[in-house]
Design a protein around this motif. Structure first.
Motif, PDB file in Angstrom:
ATOM      1  N   SER A 211       0.823  -1.205   0.000  1.00 15.85           N
ATOM      2  CA  SER A 211       0.000   0.000   0.000  1.00 15.85           C
ATOM      3  C   SER A 211       0.865   1.266   0.000  1.00 15.85           C
ATOM      4  O   SER A 211       0.590   2.221  -0.739  1.00 15.85           O
ATOM      5  N   GLN A 212       1.912   1.270   0.824  1.00 16.05           N
ATOM      6  CA  GLN A 212       2.809   2.430   0.867  1.00 16.05           C
ATOM      7  C   GLN A 212       3.513   2.645  -0.467  1.00 16.05           C
ATOM      8  O   GLN A 212       3.629   3.779  -0.955  1.00 16.05           O
ATOM      9  N   LEU A 213       3.971   1.554  -1.074  1.00 17.48           N
ATOM     10  CA  LEU A 213       4.628   1.671  -2.381  1.00 17.48           C
ATOM     11  C   LEU A 213       3.647   2.177  -3.437  1.00 17.48           C
ATOM     12  O   LEU A 213       4.009   2.984  -4.299  1.00 17.48           O
ATOM     13  N   ALA A 214       2.416   1.727  -3.377  1.00 12.42           N
ATOM     14  CA  ALA A 214       1.414   2.187  -4.344  1.00 12.42           C
ATOM     15  C   ALA A 214       1.157   3.681  -4.199  1.00 12.42           C
ATOM     16  O   ALA A 214       0.972   4.391  -5.200  1.00 12.42           O
ATOM     17  N   GLN A 216       3.277   5.758  -3.454  1.00 11.60           N
ATOM     18  CA  GLN A 216       4.438   6.408  -4.076  1.00 11.60           C
ATOM     19  C   GLN A 216       4.472   6.165  -5.590  1.00 11.60           C
ATOM     20  O   GLN A 216       5.452   6.485  -6.247  1.00 11.60           O
ATOM     21  N   ARG A 217       3.388   5.578  -6.121  1.00 13.96           N
ATOM     22  CA  ARG A 217       3.231   5.301  -7.557  1.00 13.96           C
ATOM     23  C   ARG A 217       4.217   4.267  -8.069  1.00 13.96           C
ATOM     24  O   ARG A 217       4.635   4.284  -9.227  1.00 13.96           O
ATOM     25  N   ASP A 218       4.594   3.330  -7.210  1.00 11.96           N
ATOM     26  CA  ASP A 218       5.438   2.221  -7.642  1.00 11.96           C
ATOM     27  C   ASP A 218       4.636   1.335  -8.591  1.00 11.96           C
ATOM     28  O   ASP A 218       3.565   0.829  -8.240  1.00 11.96           O
ATOM     29  N   ALA A 219       5.150   1.128  -9.813  1.00 16.79           N
ATOM     30  CA  ALA A 219       4.389   0.434 -10.853  1.00 16.79           C
ATOM     31  C   ALA A 219       4.083  -1.007 -10.479  1.00 16.79           C
ATOM     32  O   ALA A 219       2.979  -1.511 -10.754  1.00 16.79           O
ATOM     33  N   ASP A 220       5.031  -1.699  -9.867  1.00 15.38           N
ATOM     34  CA  ASP A 220       4.805  -3.095  -9.506  1.00 15.38           C
ATOM     35  C   ASP A 220       3.740  -3.220  -8.422  1.00 15.38           C
ATOM     36  O   ASP A 220       2.872  -4.105  -8.482  1.00 15.38           O
ATOM     37  N   ALA A 221       3.805  -2.356  -7.427  1.00 15.68           N
ATOM     38  CA  ALA A 221       2.807  -2.390  -6.358  1.00 15.68           C
ATOM     39  C   ALA A 221       1.418  -2.076  -6.901  1.00 15.68           C
ATOM     40  O   ALA A 221       0.429  -2.716  -6.521  1.00 15.68           O
ATOM     41  N   LEU A 222       1.334  -1.119  -7.797  1.00 14.13           N
ATOM     42  CA  LEU A 222       0.045  -0.794  -8.411  1.00 14.13           C
ATOM     43  C   LEU A 222      -0.496  -1.974  -9.209  1.00 14.13           C
ATOM     44  O   LEU A 222      -1.702  -2.238  -9.205  1.00 14.13           O
ATOM     45  N   ALA A 223       0.396  -2.701  -9.879  1.00 12.47           N
ATOM     46  CA  ALA A 223      -0.026  -3.875 -10.647  1.00 12.47           C
ATOM     47  C   ALA A 223      -0.548  -4.974  -9.735  1.00 12.47           C
ATOM     48  O   ALA A 223      -1.524  -5.669 -10.060  1.00 12.47           O
ATOM     49  N   VAL A 224       0.088  -5.167  -8.589  1.00 14.15           N
ATOM     50  CA  VAL A 224      -0.369  -6.169  -7.629  1.00 14.15           C
ATOM     51  C   VAL A 224      -1.762  -5.819  -7.105  1.00 14.15           C
ATOM     52  O   VAL A 224      -2.663  -6.671  -7.035  1.00 14.15           O
ATOM     53  N   TYR A 256      -8.579  -0.176   4.085  1.00 13.86           N
ATOM     54  CA  TYR A 256      -7.163   0.188   4.076  1.00 13.86           C
ATOM     55  C   TYR A 256      -6.709   0.804   2.762  1.00 13.86           C
ATOM     56  O   TYR A 256      -5.820   1.663   2.749  1.00 13.86           O
ATOM     57  N   LEU A 257      -7.314   0.404   1.642  1.00 12.93           N
ATOM     58  CA  LEU A 257      -6.919   0.958   0.347  1.00 12.93           C
ATOM     59  C   LEU A 257      -7.893   2.022  -0.148  1.00 12.93           C
ATOM     60  O   LEU A 257      -7.568   2.763  -1.072  1.00 12.93           O
ATOM     61  N   GLY A 258      -9.071   2.088   0.426  1.00 12.03           N
ATOM     62  CA  GLY A 258      -9.962   3.199   0.169  1.00 12.03           C
ATOM     63  C   GLY A 258     -10.747   3.128  -1.127  1.00 12.03           C
ATOM     64  O   GLY A 258     -10.772   2.113  -1.832  1.00 12.03           O
ATOM     65  N   GLU A 259     -11.374   4.251  -1.440  1.00 12.74           N
ATOM     66  CA  GLU A 259     -12.290   4.333  -2.563  1.00 12.74           C
ATOM     67  C   GLU A 259     -11.645   4.037  -3.919  1.00 12.74           C
ATOM     68  O   GLU A 259     -12.304   3.438  -4.788  1.00 12.74           O
ATOM     69  N   PRO A 260     -10.378   4.415  -4.167  1.00 17.87           N
ATOM     70  CA  PRO A 260      -9.794   4.053  -5.474  1.00 17.87           C
ATOM     71  C   PRO A 260      -9.803   2.548  -5.730  1.00 17.87           C
ATOM     72  O   PRO A 260     -10.080   2.109  -6.858  1.00 17.87           O
ATOM     73  N   TRP A 261      -9.511   1.765  -4.705  1.00 19.49           N
ATOM     74  CA  TRP A 261      -9.544   0.305  -4.853  1.00 19.49           C
ATOM     75  C   TRP A 261     -10.978  -0.180  -5.066  1.00 19.49           C
ATOM     76  O   TRP A 261     -11.232  -1.022  -5.935  1.00 19.49           O
ATOM     77  N   VAL A 262     -11.928   0.366  -4.299  1.00 24.75           N
ATOM     78  CA  VAL A 262     -13.329  -0.023  -4.458  1.00 24.75           C
ATOM     79  C   VAL A 262     -13.800   0.275  -5.880  1.00 24.75           C
ATOM     80  O   VAL A 262     -14.513  -0.521  -6.494  1.00 24.75           O
ATOM     81  N   GLU A 263     -13.372   1.405  -6.426  1.00 22.15           N
ATOM     82  CA  GLU A 263     -13.778   1.758  -7.784  1.00 22.15           C
ATOM     83  C   GLU A 263     -13.188   0.792  -8.813  1.00 22.15           C
ATOM     84  O   GLU A 263     -13.859   0.440  -9.799  1.00 22.15           O
TER      85      GLU A 263
END
Length: 308
Positions: A211-214, A216-224, A256-263
Motif C-alpha cells: 500500500s505504501q509503495l502504491a 508512491q506510484r510504484d508500478a509493480d505495487a500498483l499492478a499487484v 485500508y486501500l480506500g475508494e480508489p480500490w473499491v472503484e
C-alpha cells in the motif's frame, strides 16, 4: 432499556467479548490473545472467564452470539476443524456455551455474522439481498437473504474463497489459483512474489508495504493491487449473476486501500456482468468500521434471543 446481549468473537490471533444491546450499541468489551495452539478447551475456558467478568460489572445478558471462522455447521453450532484453530474438530460450541451460561446461543460463520451486522446497523440496511466479502486474512462471503444468514446443506456456509479462479497463480489452502489466493488482503503478499519473482520472490512485501509503495506510484505495487481488485470484481460479478444481491459490501481491504480500490472492483464487476443487471446492484465499502467484529457477534446474539 433494550435487551443486553453477549457477543463473542473467536479468531486464530485474537478473541473478544462484548456486552451490548439489540440496537448494536456496545457497552463494555474485552479482548485477549487467542493462544490458539492451546486448543479448544483452554480457549473456551477463557471465553467463559471474560463473559463472566463482563456480566459481573454490567447488566446480565439475555442471549449469546458467537462469530467464528469456518468450516462449521451453522444450524447446530458445531465447529468443523477451522485451519486457524487447531484441535477444534467437531466441537459442539453452541451446546457447550448454552450448558455453561444457561442462555440461548447462536453460532455464526464470521462472514455471515458480519453480513448480518451490516444489514442491521451498517451499510447493508434496506438491502433485502446482501453479500459481504471479508477481503481480509481470508476471502469469505456472508449472504443475507430476506434478513437471515444463508447456509447450505448440513448447515455449511458458502466458501467463495476456495472456488477455482485461474489455472495459475499463488496457492491458498493447497489450491492454486483459487479466489482466496488472489482476492484476500493477505494475498497481496503472495501476488507480489508470484507476479514479480525477480524483485520479491525471496522477500515479499507485506500488504501495508505494498500500500505504501502504491501511494508512491510504484508500478509493480500498483499492478499487484490491480490484480487483487480484478479478482474481487470477478467474484462480485459471479455473485451478481448467480444470486442477484441488491448490495455487495467489501471488508478490510476497502478500509485500508480506500475508494480508489473499491472503484477498481466496481469497474471490473461492471465489465463482467450482463448489461441488464448494471442498475440493480451496488458495490460499496462496509460501514461499521472498527465496530464490525463486536457488532457481528451481537447480531448473532440478537438471533439467539429471537429464537433463530
Amino acid at each position: 432499556m433494550t435487551a443486553r446481549l453477549l457477543g463473542l468473537n473467536i479468531g486464530g490471533t485474537t478473541c473478544s467479548a462484548a456486552l451490548g444491546d439489540a440496537d448494536g450499541a456496545i457497552h463494555a468489551r474485552s479482548a485477549w490473545p487467542a493462544h490458539a495452539a492451546a486448543g479448544p478447551e483452554a480457549m473456551i475456558a477463557q471465553l467463559l472467564e471474560h463473559a463472566a467478568a463482563l456480566q459481573q460489572s454490567n447488566a446480565a445478558a439475555e442471549a449469546v452470539g458467537v462469530a467464528i471462522g469456518g468450516p462449521l455447521n451453522g444450524r447446530t453450532g458445531t465447529i468443523l476443524s477451522p485451519p486457524n484453530l487447531p484441535g477444534w474438530d467437531r466441537i459442539p460450541l453452541a451446546q457447550r456455551l448454552h450448558e455453561a451460561l444457561g442462555l440461548p446461543v447462536r453460532v455464526e460463520h464470521d462472514a455471515a455474522a458480519c453480513a448480518l451486522a451490516e444489514y442491521l446497523w451498517g451499510a447493508g440496511q434496506g438491502a433485502d439481498r446482501l453479500a459481504y466479502l471479508t477481503c481480509g486474512t481470508g476471502f469469505g462471503v456472508g449472504l443475507i437473504l430476506d434478513g437471515q444468514p444463508y447456509y447450505g446443506a448440513d448447515g455449511l456456509p458458502p466458501e467463495i474463497g476456495h472456488i477455482a479462479y485461474r489455472d495459475d497463480g499463488p496457492t491458498a489452502y493447497g489450491k492454486r489459483g483459487c479466489f482466496e489466493a488472489f482476492a484476500s488482503a493477505s494475498s497481496l503478499q503472495r501476488l507480489a512474489a508470484w507476479r514479480f519473482p525477480q524483485r520479491w520472490a525471496d522477500n515479499p512485501p507485506s500488504p501495508a508495504q505494498i500500500s505504501q509503495l502504491a501511494q508512491q506510484r510504484d508500478a509493480d505495487a500498483l499492478a499487484v493491487i490491480a490484480l487483487n481488485a480484478q479478482a474481487v470484481g470477478d467474484s462480485c460479478a459471479l455473485l451478481i449473476d448467480l444470486l442477484g444481491p441488491r448490495r455487495i459490501l467489501l471488508g478490510s481491504t476497502a478500509r485500508y486501500l480506500g475508494e480508489p480500490w473499491v472503484e477498481q472492483v466496481r469497474q471490473q464487476a461492471s465489465r463482467q456482468v450482463g448489461s441488464w443487471t448494471r442498475s440493480s446492484y451496488q458495490i460499496i465499502a462496509a460501514g461499521l468500521g472498527d465496530r464490525l467484529q463486536d457488532c457481528s457477534a451481537l447480531a448473532a446474539a440478537r438471533l439467539a434471543r429471537a429464537g433463530g
